[in-house]
Each structure stands twice: as structure tokens, then as C-alpha cells.
Design a protein around this motif. Structure first.
Motif, PDB file in Angstrom:
ATOM      1  N   SER A  66      -0.604 -13.293 -32.780  1.00  8.09           N
ATOM      2  CA  SER A  66      -1.124 -13.824 -34.041  1.00  8.09           C
ATOM      3  C   SER A  66      -2.645 -13.983 -33.988  1.00  8.09           C
ATOM      4  CB  SER A  66      -0.453 -15.155 -34.387  1.00  8.09           C
ATOM      5  OG  SER A  66      -0.833 -16.174 -33.491  1.00  8.09           O
ATOM      6  N   LEU A  67      -3.169 -14.353 -32.819  1.00  2.52           N
ATOM      7  CA  LEU A  67      -4.616 -14.500 -32.663  1.00  2.52           C
ATOM      8  C   LEU A  67      -5.309 -13.142 -32.684  1.00  2.52           C
ATOM      9  CD1 LEU A  67      -4.696 -17.260 -29.879  1.00  2.52           C
ATOM     10  CD2 LEU A  67      -5.158 -17.563 -32.319  1.00  2.52           C
ATOM     11  N   VAL A  68      -4.729 -12.152 -32.001  1.00  2.00           N
ATOM     12  CA  VAL A  68      -5.285 -10.802 -32.024  1.00  2.00           C
ATOM     13  C   VAL A  68      -5.229 -10.235 -33.441  1.00  2.00           C
ATOM     14  CG1 VAL A  68      -4.954  -8.432 -31.210  1.00  2.00           C
ATOM     15  CG2 VAL A  68      -4.731 -10.338 -29.606  1.00  2.00           C
ATOM     16  N   TYR A  69      -4.101 -10.438 -34.113  1.00  2.00           N
ATOM     17  CA  TYR A  69      -3.925  -9.954 -35.488  1.00  2.00           C
ATOM     18  C   TYR A  69      -4.990 -10.548 -36.417  1.00  2.00           C
ATOM     19  CZ  TYR A  69      -1.599  -9.180 -40.014  1.00  2.00           C
ATOM     20  OH  TYR A  69      -1.304  -8.818 -41.314  1.00  2.00           O
ATOM     21  N   LYS A  70      -5.226 -11.838 -36.275  1.00  2.00           N
ATOM     22  CA  LYS A  70      -6.216 -12.507 -37.131  1.00  2.00           C
ATOM     23  C   LYS A  70      -7.601 -11.918 -36.926  1.00  2.00           C
ATOM     24  CE  LYS A  70      -8.098 -17.062 -38.284  1.00  2.00           C
ATOM     25  NZ  LYS A  70      -8.047 -18.520 -37.994  1.00  2.00           N
ATOM     26  N   LYS A  71      -7.985 -11.701 -35.673  1.00  2.00           N
ATOM     27  CA  LYS A  71      -9.297 -11.120 -35.384  1.00  2.00           C
ATOM     28  C   LYS A  71      -9.377  -9.690 -35.930  1.00  2.00           C
ATOM     29  CE  LYS A  71     -10.985 -14.612 -33.064  1.00  2.00           C
ATOM     30  NZ  LYS A  71     -12.101 -15.417 -33.609  1.00  2.00           N
ATOM     31  N   ALA A  72      -8.295  -8.929 -35.787  1.00  2.00           N
ATOM     32  CA  ALA A  72      -8.279  -7.548 -36.276  1.00  2.00           C
ATOM     33  C   ALA A  72      -8.485  -7.498 -37.782  1.00  2.00           C
ATOM     34  CB  ALA A  72      -6.963  -6.879 -35.886  1.00  2.00           C
ATOM     35  N   LYS A  73      -7.827  -8.401 -38.491  1.00  2.00           N
ATOM     36  CA  LYS A  73      -7.915  -8.383 -39.949  1.00  2.00           C
ATOM     37  C   LYS A  73      -9.288  -8.847 -40.453  1.00  2.00           C
ATOM     38  CE  LYS A  73      -4.010  -6.545 -40.425  1.00  2.00           C
ATOM     39  NZ  LYS A  73      -3.964  -5.127 -40.842  1.00  2.00           N
ATOM     40  N   GLU A  74     -10.024  -9.558 -39.608  1.00  2.00           N
ATOM     41  CA  GLU A  74     -11.376  -9.969 -39.996  1.00  2.00           C
ATOM     42  C   GLU A  74     -12.287  -8.763 -40.214  1.00  2.00           C
ATOM     43  OE1 GLU A  74     -13.011 -12.707 -37.193  1.00  2.00           O
ATOM     44  OE2 GLU A  74     -11.474 -14.246 -37.535  1.00  2.00           O
ATOM     45  N   ILE A  75     -12.013  -7.663 -39.512  1.00  2.00           N
ATOM     46  CA  ILE A  75     -12.849  -6.471 -39.673  1.00  2.00           C
ATOM     47  C   ILE A  75     -12.078  -5.310 -40.318  1.00  2.00           C
ATOM     48  CG2 ILE A  75     -14.379  -7.105 -37.779  1.00  2.00           C
ATOM     49  CD1 ILE A  75     -12.960  -5.081 -36.015  1.00  2.00           C
ATOM     50  N   GLY A  76     -10.859  -5.584 -40.796  1.00  2.00           N
ATOM     51  CA  GLY A  76     -10.113  -4.590 -41.556  1.00  2.00           C
ATOM     52  C   GLY A  76      -9.349  -3.585 -40.719  1.00  2.00           C
ATOM     53  N   ALA A  77      -9.005  -3.942 -39.489  1.00  2.00           N
ATOM     54  CA  ALA A  77      -8.246  -3.025 -38.632  1.00  2.00           C
ATOM     55  C   ALA A  77      -6.763  -3.041 -38.998  1.00  2.00           C
ATOM     56  CB  ALA A  77      -8.429  -3.414 -37.168  1.00  2.00           C
ATOM     57  N   ASN A  78      -6.134  -1.878 -38.887  1.00  2.00           N
ATOM     58  CA  ASN A  78      -4.678  -1.809 -39.106  1.00  2.00           C
ATOM     59  C   ASN A  78      -3.949  -1.093 -37.966  1.00  2.00           C
ATOM     60  OD1 ASN A  78      -5.246   0.886 -39.555  1.00  2.00           O
ATOM     61  ND2 ASN A  78      -4.624   0.905 -41.700  1.00  2.00           N
ATOM     62  N   THR A  79      -4.706  -0.625 -36.969  1.00  2.00           N
ATOM     63  CA  THR A  79      -4.127   0.023 -35.796  1.00  2.00           C
ATOM     64  C   THR A  79      -4.893  -0.409 -34.552  1.00  2.00           C
ATOM     65  OG1 THR A  79      -5.402   1.962 -36.473  1.00  2.00           O
ATOM     66  CG2 THR A  79      -3.033   2.065 -36.815  1.00  2.00           C
ATOM     67  N   PHE A  80      -4.260  -0.236 -33.397  1.00  2.00           N
ATOM     68  CA  PHE A  80      -4.874  -0.728 -32.161  1.00  2.00           C
ATOM     69  C   PHE A  80      -4.446   0.122 -30.979  1.00  2.00           C
ATOM     70  CE2 PHE A  80      -0.750  -2.723 -32.404  1.00  2.00           C
ATOM     71  CZ  PHE A  80      -0.287  -2.703 -31.104  1.00  2.00           C
ATOM     72  N   ALA A  81      -5.169  -0.032 -29.879  1.00  2.00           N
ATOM     73  CA  ALA A  81      -4.815   0.640 -28.621  1.00  2.00           C
ATOM     74  C   ALA A  81      -5.338  -0.208 -27.473  1.00  2.00           C
ATOM     75  CB  ALA A  81      -5.422   2.035 -28.561  1.00  2.00           C
ATOM     76  N   LEU A  82      -4.604  -0.218 -26.391  1.00  2.00           N
ATOM     77  CA  LEU A  82      -5.056  -0.918 -25.202  1.00  2.00           C
ATOM     78  C   LEU A  82      -6.278  -0.196 -24.640  1.00  2.00           C
ATOM     79  CD1 LEU A  82      -4.318  -3.224 -23.175  1.00  2.00           C
ATOM     80  CD2 LEU A  82      -3.122  -1.475 -21.845  1.00  2.00           C
ATOM     81  N   LYS A  83      -7.300  -0.957 -24.257  1.00  2.00           N
ATOM     82  CA  LYS A  83      -8.515  -0.383 -23.681  1.00  2.00           C
ATOM     83  C   LYS A  83      -8.654  -0.898 -22.256  1.00  2.00           C
ATOM     84  CE  LYS A  83     -13.440   0.376 -24.443  1.00  2.00           C
ATOM     85  NZ  LYS A  83     -14.626   0.100 -25.320  1.00  2.00           N
ATOM     86  N   PRO A  84      -8.230  -0.122 -21.268  1.00  2.00           N
ATOM     87  CA  PRO A  84      -8.254  -0.611 -19.879  1.00  2.00           C
ATOM     88  C   PRO A  84      -9.676  -0.872 -19.379  1.00  2.00           C
ATOM     89  CG  PRO A  84      -6.870   1.349 -20.108  1.00  2.00           C
ATOM     90  CD  PRO A  84      -7.654   1.223 -21.364  1.00  2.00           C
ATOM     91  N   PHE A  85      -9.800  -1.885 -18.539  1.00  2.00           N
ATOM     92  CA  PHE A  85     -11.045  -2.056 -17.803  1.00  2.00           C
ATOM     93  C   PHE A  85     -11.151  -0.914 -16.800  1.00  2.00           C
ATOM     94  CE2 PHE A  85     -10.249  -6.439 -19.183  1.00  2.00           C
ATOM     95  CZ  PHE A  85     -11.498  -6.776 -19.698  1.00  2.00           C
ATOM     96  N   GLU A  86     -12.384  -0.577 -16.398  1.00  2.00           N
ATOM     97  CA  GLU A  86     -12.575   0.542 -15.490  1.00  2.00           C
ATOM     98  C   GLU A  86     -13.071   0.085 -14.124  1.00  2.00           C
ATOM     99  OE1 GLU A  86     -15.197   3.311 -17.346  1.00  2.00           O
ATOM    100  OE2 GLU A  86     -13.660   4.082 -18.719  1.00  2.00           O
ATOM    101  N   ASN A  87     -12.656   0.815 -13.095  1.00  2.00           N
ATOM    102  CA  ASN A  87     -13.202   0.618 -11.760  1.00  2.00           C
ATOM    103  C   ASN A  87     -14.605   1.224 -11.695  1.00  2.00           C
ATOM    104  OD1 ASN A  87     -10.798  -0.572 -10.525  1.00  2.00           O
ATOM    105  ND2 ASN A  87      -9.862   1.459 -10.777  1.00  2.00           N
ATOM    106  N   VAL A  88     -15.298   1.008 -10.589  1.00  2.00           N
ATOM    107  CA  VAL A  88     -16.668   1.511 -10.458  1.00  2.00           C
ATOM    108  C   VAL A  88     -16.727   3.035 -10.507  1.00  2.00           C
ATOM    109  CG1 VAL A  88     -17.536  -0.494  -9.210  1.00  2.00           C
ATOM    110  CG2 VAL A  88     -16.435   1.355  -7.942  1.00  2.00           C
ATOM    111  N   ASP A  89     -15.616   3.696 -10.149  1.00  2.00           N
ATOM    112  CA  ASP A  89     -15.604   5.161 -10.189  1.00  2.00           C
ATOM    113  C   ASP A  89     -15.142   5.710 -11.532  1.00  2.00           C
ATOM    114  OD1 ASP A  89     -12.960   4.484 -10.112  1.00  2.00           O
ATOM    115  OD2 ASP A  89     -12.441   5.719  -8.376  1.00  2.00           O
TER     116      ASP A  89
END
Length: 226
Positions: A66-89
């Protein structure tokens, strides 16, 4: 002294389960009234809008969503994807349920692929759960899910198999969307019959709304089934 120990213990529990959701990047905004929030397909024509970051672990996945959804709707998003953190390489890090990022997009409705023909079954977030689907047993570990191919017109009987458990029957139609269920764990609640005491329930089968289910599918581990 005893009260101080109790208070400190409760504070520690709350701290361990605390999480925050931040809108960490805004590239663009989009003015739309879409209520849905679906997982972005890799090949989908979508506009990147920004991203949110979840910091801290919580067992209450519905609240986090619900918190992620609320933030998404603040900027008009309707789709999402996981964005992994990256290692140094530059390789992606393993998913960490206590800290992850979600990329936010706007995808035109006509570009969203209709997804059907599968049943998703999610575990509760706390304990292993046995489930039976059409007389075949499955074990779900915490924070995991599996999916099964379904045949339109066929009846599917889903059961938690225990004395006080739940059973549901569904018969998908050819044009139905995917089916999404979550298996909850043991529940203890007050008896409302007026007699007094407690009611025990060994598990519930809960139908999930598609947006929430697709969110769980990116933060839970998929277990491959034959």
C-alpha cells in the motif's frame, strides 16, 4: 523494572519490523487515473518515471504494498519492476527483503498483455504450509510461491488439508485472468458465539487482487513445479 524490560522488548520488536518506503527518484510524472499497478513485462513499451526504495523488513506485505502503491500513484505510475542493487562489478545482487528498489513506469493500457492460463499460489510470510490441489500435495516455504497451468472449464479444488482448514473450488473460463491465492497460517481469535473461548483455524485460502499478487511475485521466491 519488569515494566521497563517489557517496554524495551516491545520497542525492539517494532524496530526489527520497521520499514520505510521512499520515493527516491522522479524522472517524469504522468497524469492518469489508472487504479491498477501491474508488473511490467520485459518487452512492454513503457515510460520510466522514477523509483521507490523499501528500507527495513516487515512481515506485513500488504502494508508495504500500500505504501509503494501510494508513492507510485503520486507520479502517475501504473506498472513496476524490481530494480536489483548491483555489485561493484555490475552484476545484480541477490534480493534482500529488508532493502530493495522498485522502478516505476507508465504503460498505455493497450500495450498491457492479457495474462491468463495460470494459477499463482503464495505462502504466508511466517511458516511452511501444506496445500492440496486436485489431490496433489505441495509444500510452500515462507515467502515463496508457485504457479500452475490451468485448463479453462476444469474444476480446481484447493485445500489446506487440515481439520479446521479451508477448501475452495474454482472453474476458470477461457477469457478469465490468472488466478491468485495466498495460504495463511494458523489463526487464533476470540469466540464470537457468546459461549466464550477461542476459535482455532489451521489456514485460510485468500483470493488476491492482481496488483497485490504481482507485487508479491517480485518480492517472494518462485518455486518451480513440474
Amino acid at each position: 523494572m519488569k515494566n521497563i524490560v517489557i517496554i524495551l522488548s516491545l520497542w525492539c520488536v517494532q524496530l526489527c519490523n520497521a520499514q520505510n518506503v521512499y520515493l527516491t527518484k522522479v524522472e517524469k510524472t504522468n497524469d492518469n487515473k489508472d487504479k491498477f499497478f501491474y508488473k511490467k513485462e520485459d518487452a512492454a513499451e513503457a515510460t520510466y518515471l522514477g523509483e521507490v526504495e523499501v528500507q527495513g523488513f516487515s512481515k506485513d506485505d500488504a502494508l508495504v504494498f500500500s505504501l509503494v502503491y501510494k508513492k507510485a500513484k503520486e507520479i502517475g505510475a501504473n506498472t513496476f519492476a524490481l530494480k536489483p542493487f548491483e555489485n561493484v562489478d555490475g552484476t545484480p545482487q541477490a534480493f534482500n527483503a529488508a532493502n530493495y528498489k522498485i522502478a516505476l513506469y507508465y504503460t498505455p493500457k493497450e500495450k498491457l498483455a492479457v495474462k491468463n492460463g495460470e494459477m499463482y499460489v503464495f505462502a504466508s510470510s511466517e511458516k511452511d504450509q501444506k496445500i492440496n490441489i486436485n489431490r496433489k500435495d505441495y509444500i510452500l516455504s515462507p515467502r515463496s510461491f508457485f504457479k500452475l497451468k490451468i485448463v479453462p472449464g476444469e474444476i480446481y479444488t484447493i485445500s489446506t488439508k487440515k481439520l479446521l482448514g479451508s477448501t475452495v473450488k474454482v472453474q476458470p473460463k477461457a477469457n478469465d485472468d490468472n488466478l491468485y491465492f495466498q495460504i495463511s497460517s494458523l489463526k487464533v481469535k476470540p469466540d464470537n458465539t457468546g459461549v466464550g473461548g477461542l476459535n482455532l483455524k489451521s489456514g485460510d485460502i485468500i483470493g488476491l487482487e492482481k496488483s497485490y499478487a504481482e507485487f508479491l511475485s517480485v518480492i517472494y521466491k518462485e518455486i518451480k513445479k513440474d
